[in-house]
Design a protein around this motif. Structure first.
Motif, PDB file in Angstrom:
ATOM      1  N   LYS A 142      11.871   8.426   0.655  1.00 54.43           N
ATOM      2  CA  LYS A 142      11.351   7.964   1.941  1.00 54.43           C
ATOM      3  C   LYS A 142       9.945   7.405   1.754  1.00 54.43           C
ATOM      4  CE  LYS A 142      14.201  10.683   5.055  1.00 54.43           C
ATOM      5  NZ  LYS A 142      14.229  11.525   6.279  1.00 54.43           N
ATOM      6  N   LEU A 143       9.799   6.133   2.119  1.00 51.32           N
ATOM      7  CA  LEU A 143       8.506   5.466   2.041  1.00 51.32           C
ATOM      8  C   LEU A 143       8.507   4.312   3.023  1.00 51.32           C
ATOM      9  CD1 LEU A 143       5.729   5.063   0.676  1.00 51.32           C
ATOM     10  CD2 LEU A 143       6.889   3.534  -0.952  1.00 51.32           C
ATOM     11  N   GLY A 144       7.456   4.228   3.806  1.00 54.46           N
ATOM     12  CA  GLY A 144       7.332   3.150   4.777  1.00 54.46           C
ATOM     13  C   GLY A 144       6.591   1.956   4.196  1.00 54.46           C
TER      14      GLY A 144
ATOM     15  N   ILE B 204       9.873  -3.589   9.574  1.00 53.09           N
ATOM     16  CA  ILE B 204       9.317  -3.688   8.224  1.00 53.09           C
ATOM     17  C   ILE B 204      10.157  -2.815   7.296  1.00 53.09           C
ATOM     18  CG2 ILE B 204       7.250  -3.469   6.811  1.00 53.09           C
ATOM     19  CD1 ILE B 204       5.625  -3.471   9.447  1.00 53.09           C
ATOM     20  N   LEU B 205      10.721  -3.413   6.266  1.00 51.25           N
ATOM     21  CA  LEU B 205      11.585  -2.686   5.356  1.00 51.25           C
ATOM     22  C   LEU B 205      10.774  -1.782   4.418  1.00 51.25           C
ATOM     23  CD1 LEU B 205      14.366  -5.277   4.476  1.00 51.25           C
ATOM     24  CD2 LEU B 205      14.197  -3.701   6.397  1.00 51.25           C
ATOM     25  N   PRO B 206      11.434  -0.802   3.803  1.00 51.51           N
ATOM     26  CA  PRO B 206      10.708   0.205   3.004  1.00 51.51           C
ATOM     27  C   PRO B 206       9.938  -0.396   1.829  1.00 51.51           C
ATOM     28  CG  PRO B 206      12.947   0.942   3.454  1.00 51.51           C
ATOM     29  CD  PRO B 206      12.864  -0.490   3.893  1.00 51.51           C
ATOM     30  N   GLY B 207       8.735   0.136   1.608  1.00 50.28           N
ATOM     31  CA  GLY B 207       7.948  -0.207   0.440  1.00 50.28           C
ATOM     32  C   GLY B 207       7.208  -1.527   0.504  1.00 50.28           C
ATOM     33  N   ARG B 208       7.244  -2.221   1.631  1.00 51.20           N
ATOM     34  CA  ARG B 208       6.566  -3.513   1.750  1.00 51.20           C
ATOM     35  C   ARG B 208       5.100  -3.333   2.092  1.00 51.20           C
ATOM     36  NH1 ARG B 208      11.723  -3.298   0.446  1.00 51.20           N
ATOM     37  NH2 ARG B 208      12.808  -5.293   0.597  1.00 51.20           N
ATOM     38  N   TYR B 209       4.300  -4.355   1.767  1.00 52.65           N
ATOM     39  CA  TYR B 209       2.915  -4.340   2.234  1.00 52.65           C
ATOM     40  C   TYR B 209       2.539  -5.693   2.809  1.00 52.65           C
ATOM     41  CZ  TYR B 209       1.320  -6.596  -2.138  1.00 52.65           C
ATOM     42  OH  TYR B 209       1.126  -7.454  -3.178  1.00 52.65           O
ATOM     43  N   ILE B 210       1.624  -5.625   3.754  1.00 45.89           N
ATOM     44  CA  ILE B 210       1.140  -6.805   4.467  1.00 45.89           C
ATOM     45  C   ILE B 210      -0.365  -6.864   4.250  1.00 45.89           C
ATOM     46  CG2 ILE B 210       0.966  -7.922   6.711  1.00 45.89           C
ATOM     47  CD1 ILE B 210       3.366  -6.195   7.601  1.00 45.89           C
ATOM     48  N   MET B 211      -0.842  -7.975   3.745  1.00 40.76           N
ATOM     49  CA  MET B 211      -2.253  -8.073   3.404  1.00 40.76           C
ATOM     50  C   MET B 211      -3.137  -8.170   4.656  1.00 40.76           C
ATOM     51  SD  MET B 211      -2.088  -7.669   0.239  1.00 40.76           S
ATOM     52  CE  MET B 211      -3.771  -7.975  -0.271  1.00 40.76           C
ATOM     53  N   ALA B 212      -4.435  -7.991   4.450  1.00 43.49           N
ATOM     54  CA  ALA B 212      -5.414  -7.975   5.539  1.00 43.49           C
ATOM     55  C   ALA B 212      -5.429  -9.298   6.300  1.00 43.49           C
ATOM     56  CB  ALA B 212      -6.803  -7.694   4.983  1.00 43.49           C
ATOM     57  N   ASP B 213      -5.784  -9.209   7.584  1.00 39.25           N
ATOM     58  CA  ASP B 213      -6.016 -10.379   8.440  1.00 39.25           C
ATOM     59  C   ASP B 213      -4.784 -11.271   8.571  1.00 39.25           C
ATOM     60  OD1 ASP B 213      -8.926  -9.949   8.906  1.00 39.25           O
ATOM     61  OD2 ASP B 213      -9.015 -10.229   6.734  1.00 39.25           O
ATOM     62  N   THR B 214      -3.630 -10.639   8.603  1.00 45.45           N
ATOM     63  CA  THR B 214      -2.373 -11.361   8.752  1.00 45.45           C
ATOM     64  C   THR B 214      -1.866 -11.224  10.186  1.00 45.45           C
ATOM     65  OG1 THR B 214      -1.761 -11.119   6.438  1.00 45.45           O
ATOM     66  CG2 THR B 214       0.049 -11.400   7.979  1.00 45.45           C
ATOM     67  N   LEU B 215      -1.225 -12.266  10.677  1.00 41.05           N
ATOM     68  CA  LEU B 215      -0.608 -12.229  12.003  1.00 41.05           C
ATOM     69  C   LEU B 215       0.897 -12.406  11.828  1.00 41.05           C
ATOM     70  CD1 LEU B 215      -1.858 -13.783  15.281  1.00 41.05           C
ATOM     71  CD2 LEU B 215       0.532 -14.070  14.622  1.00 41.05           C
ATOM     72  N   VAL B 216       1.655 -11.470  12.387  1.00 44.06           N
ATOM     73  CA  VAL B 216       3.112 -11.513  12.313  1.00 44.06           C
ATOM     74  C   VAL B 216       3.654 -11.619  13.727  1.00 44.06           C
ATOM     75  CG1 VAL B 216       5.207 -10.338  11.543  1.00 44.06           C
ATOM     76  CG2 VAL B 216       3.094 -10.108  10.219  1.00 44.06           C
TER      77      VAL B 216
ATOM     78  N   SER C  43      10.845   0.929   8.663  1.00 40.41           N
ATOM     79  CA  SER C  43      11.987   1.580   8.030  1.00 40.41           C
ATOM     80  C   SER C  43      11.501   2.332   6.799  1.00 40.41           C
ATOM     81  CB  SER C  43      13.028   0.523   7.638  1.00 40.41           C
ATOM     82  OG  SER C  43      14.129   1.118   7.004  1.00 40.41           O
ATOM     83  N   ASN C  44      11.999   3.540   6.586  1.00 37.55           N
ATOM     84  CA  ASN C  44      11.435   4.363   5.510  1.00 37.55           C
ATOM     85  C   ASN C  44      12.459   4.894   4.515  1.00 37.55           C
ATOM     86  OD1 ASN C  44      12.628   6.204   7.296  1.00 37.55           O
ATOM     87  ND2 ASN C  44      11.102   7.790   6.866  1.00 37.55           N
ATOM     88  N   HIS C  45      13.690   4.399   4.553  1.00 44.63           N
ATOM     89  CA  HIS C  45      14.648   4.830   3.523  1.00 44.63           C
ATOM     90  C   HIS C  45      15.739   3.779   3.359  1.00 44.63           C
ATOM     91  CE1 HIS C  45      18.017   6.011   6.228  1.00 44.63           C
ATOM     92  NE2 HIS C  45      17.054   6.200   7.083  1.00 44.63           N
ATOM     93  N   ARG C  46      16.340   3.776   2.186  1.00 46.87           N
ATOM     94  CA  ARG C  46      17.440   2.869   1.886  1.00 46.87           C
ATOM     95  C   ARG C  46      18.758   3.497   2.331  1.00 46.87           C
ATOM     96  NH1 ARG C  46      16.950  -0.820  -2.610  1.00 46.87           N
ATOM     97  NH2 ARG C  46      19.092  -0.190  -3.106  1.00 46.87           N
ATOM     98  N   LEU C  47      19.684   2.663   2.707  1.00 49.35           N
ATOM     99  CA  LEU C  47      20.972   3.191   3.163  1.00 49.35           C
ATOM    100  C   LEU C  47      21.750   3.854   2.034  1.00 49.35           C
ATOM    101  CD1 LEU C  47      22.138   0.352   5.576  1.00 49.35           C
ATOM    102  CD2 LEU C  47      21.136   2.560   6.165  1.00 49.35           C
ATOM    103  N   ASP C  48      21.472   3.450   0.774  1.00 52.62           N
ATOM    104  CA  ASP C  48      22.174   4.079  -0.352  1.00 52.62           C
ATOM    105  C   ASP C  48      21.422   5.290  -0.904  1.00 52.62           C
ATOM    106  OD1 ASP C  48      20.019   2.949  -1.630  1.00 52.62           O
ATOM    107  OD2 ASP C  48      21.186   1.556  -2.858  1.00 52.62           O
ATOM    108  N   HIS C  49      20.317   5.673  -0.244  1.00 51.11           N
ATOM    109  CA  HIS C  49      19.520   6.848  -0.612  1.00 51.11           C
ATOM    110  C   HIS C  49      18.851   6.727  -1.976  1.00 51.11           C
ATOM    111  CE1 HIS C  49      20.985   8.940   2.922  1.00 51.11           C
ATOM    112  NE2 HIS C  49      22.230   8.681   2.561  1.00 51.11           N
ATOM    113  N   SER C  50      18.783   5.527  -2.537  1.00 49.55           N
ATOM    114  CA  SER C  50      18.086   5.333  -3.807  1.00 49.55           C
ATOM    115  C   SER C  50      16.574   5.425  -3.603  1.00 49.55           C
ATOM    116  CB  SER C  50      18.432   3.963  -4.391  1.00 49.55           C
ATOM    117  OG  SER C  50      19.800   3.878  -4.691  1.00 49.55           O
TER     118      SER C  50
ATOM    119  N   SER D 104       6.393   5.620  10.058  1.00 46.16           N
ATOM    120  CA  SER D 104       6.756   6.757   9.210  1.00 46.16           C
ATOM    121  C   SER D 104       6.378   6.513   7.756  1.00 46.16           C
ATOM    122  CB  SER D 104       8.259   7.014   9.322  1.00 46.16           C
ATOM    123  OG  SER D 104       8.637   8.105   8.521  1.00 46.16           O
ATOM    124  N   ASP D 105       5.798   7.535   7.119  1.00 45.89           N
ATOM    125  CA  ASP D 105       5.513   7.523   5.675  1.00 45.89           C
ATOM    126  C   ASP D 105       4.746   6.264   5.280  1.00 45.89           C
ATOM    127  OD1 ASP D 105       7.149   9.963   4.969  1.00 45.89           O
ATOM    128  OD2 ASP D 105       8.690   8.721   5.884  1.00 45.89           O
TER     129      ASP D 105
END
Length: 215
Positions: free
Chosen positions: A158-160, A175-187, A134-141, A117-118
Motif C-alpha cells: 500500500k502506497l499512495g 492518482i494511481l499508486p506510487g506516482r508523484y506530481i512536481m511542485a507548482d503543477t496544475l491538474v 489509490s494506494n494498492h494494486r488490484l493484483d496485490h503486488s 491514503s499512504d
C-alpha cells in the motif's frame, strides 16, 4: 521532491522532537485554545492523538491515534482521520474526507469527500473535492516508483502518492499508486494520473490529456 518520500518514520507522538512540538503548537490540555464539537470521537486505543492550539474539529469527525494535528487547523464535519496521519499547521480538511497514514504539510487545503491514503502532500497544496489517491494494486503486488530513470520496488503493498508544494488538483482527480506530481503543477478536473507529472498545467480536452500549449 524528497528522496524516497515513501519511507516515513512511524508516528509516535510521545517521541516527537521538541522543535516539532513547538512548531505545531501542540497543546491538547488547554481547552480554551482548541475547539472540539459535540459528537467528535477521538480514539486513542491504538495510540495518542495530539492537537495544536487554535484548531477546530467539527461535529461528527473521528480521529484515531496515533495522529497529530497541528495548530489552527480546521477538521470538517464527518472527517475520518485514521492512524499514522500528521497534519501541519493551518491545514483545512473538508466534509467527509478520509485521511489514512498520510503526511499533510502546512497551509494545505483538502476539499470535501476526498480519500488521501499512504501519501505525502507538501506545503500549500490545494486539493479539490472528491480526489482519490489509490494506494494498492488490484493484483496485490508491491508498488514500484520511478525516480530519475530508476525503477524502484518499494516492497509496499500500500502506497499512495507524493504531491509537490503549491500544486493544485481539480475535482474528481484519481492518482494511481506510487506516482508523484512536481511542485507548482496544475491538474484539471476528472483526470486519472497514470504517470509521474513534471511541472506544468494538465487539462482534459476531448478526452485527451494535454499539457497547456499542445495542439
Amino acid at each position: 521532491m524528497p528522496p524516497r518520500w515513501w519511507q516515513r518514520q512511524e508516528i509516535i507522538p510521545c517521541q516527537l522532537p521538541v522543535a516539532l512540538k513547538s512548531y505545531l503548537k501542540l497543546n491538547q490540555t488547554d481547552s480554551k485554545e482548541i475547539s472540539i464539537a459535540s459528537g467528535v470521537i477521538i480514539d486513542e486505543s491504538a495510540g495518542e492523538v495530539l492537537i495544536g492550539s487554535g484548531t477546530r474539529i467539527c461535529h461528527g469527525a473521528v480521529i484515531q491515534g496515533p495522529a497529530i494535528i497541528g495548530a489552527n487547523c480546521l477538521v470538517g464535519n464527518y472527517v475520518f482521520i485514521r492512524p499514522g496521519t500528521m497534519l501541519g499547521n493551518n491545514v483545512r480538511v473538508g466534509f467527509a474526507t478520509e485521511i489514512k497514514n498520510a503526511l499533510i504539510e502546512s497551509e494545505t487545503v483538502i476539499g470535501p469527500q476526498c480519500f488521501i491514503s499512504d501519501s505525502v502532500i507538501d506545503r500549500e497544496v490545494y486539493i479539490g473535492a472528491q480526489v482519490r489517491t489509490s494506494n494498492h494494486r488490484l493484483d496485490h503486488s508491491a508498488i514500484h516508483v520511478h525516480i530519475n530513470g530508476e525503477h524502484i520496488n518499494t516492497g509496499l503493498e500500500k502506497l499512495g502518492c507524493y504531491i509537490g508544494p503549491r500544486t493544485r488538483i481539480g475535482v474528481q482527480v484519481i492518482i494511481l499508486p506510487g506516482r508523484y506530481i512536481m511542485a507548482d503543477t496544475l491538474v484539471g478536473p476528472r483526470i486519472t494520473i497514470e504517470h509521474n507529472l513534471k511541472k506544468g498545467k494538465y487539462i482534459l480536452k476531448q478526452e485527451i490529456l494535454q499539457t497547456e500549449g499542445e495542439k
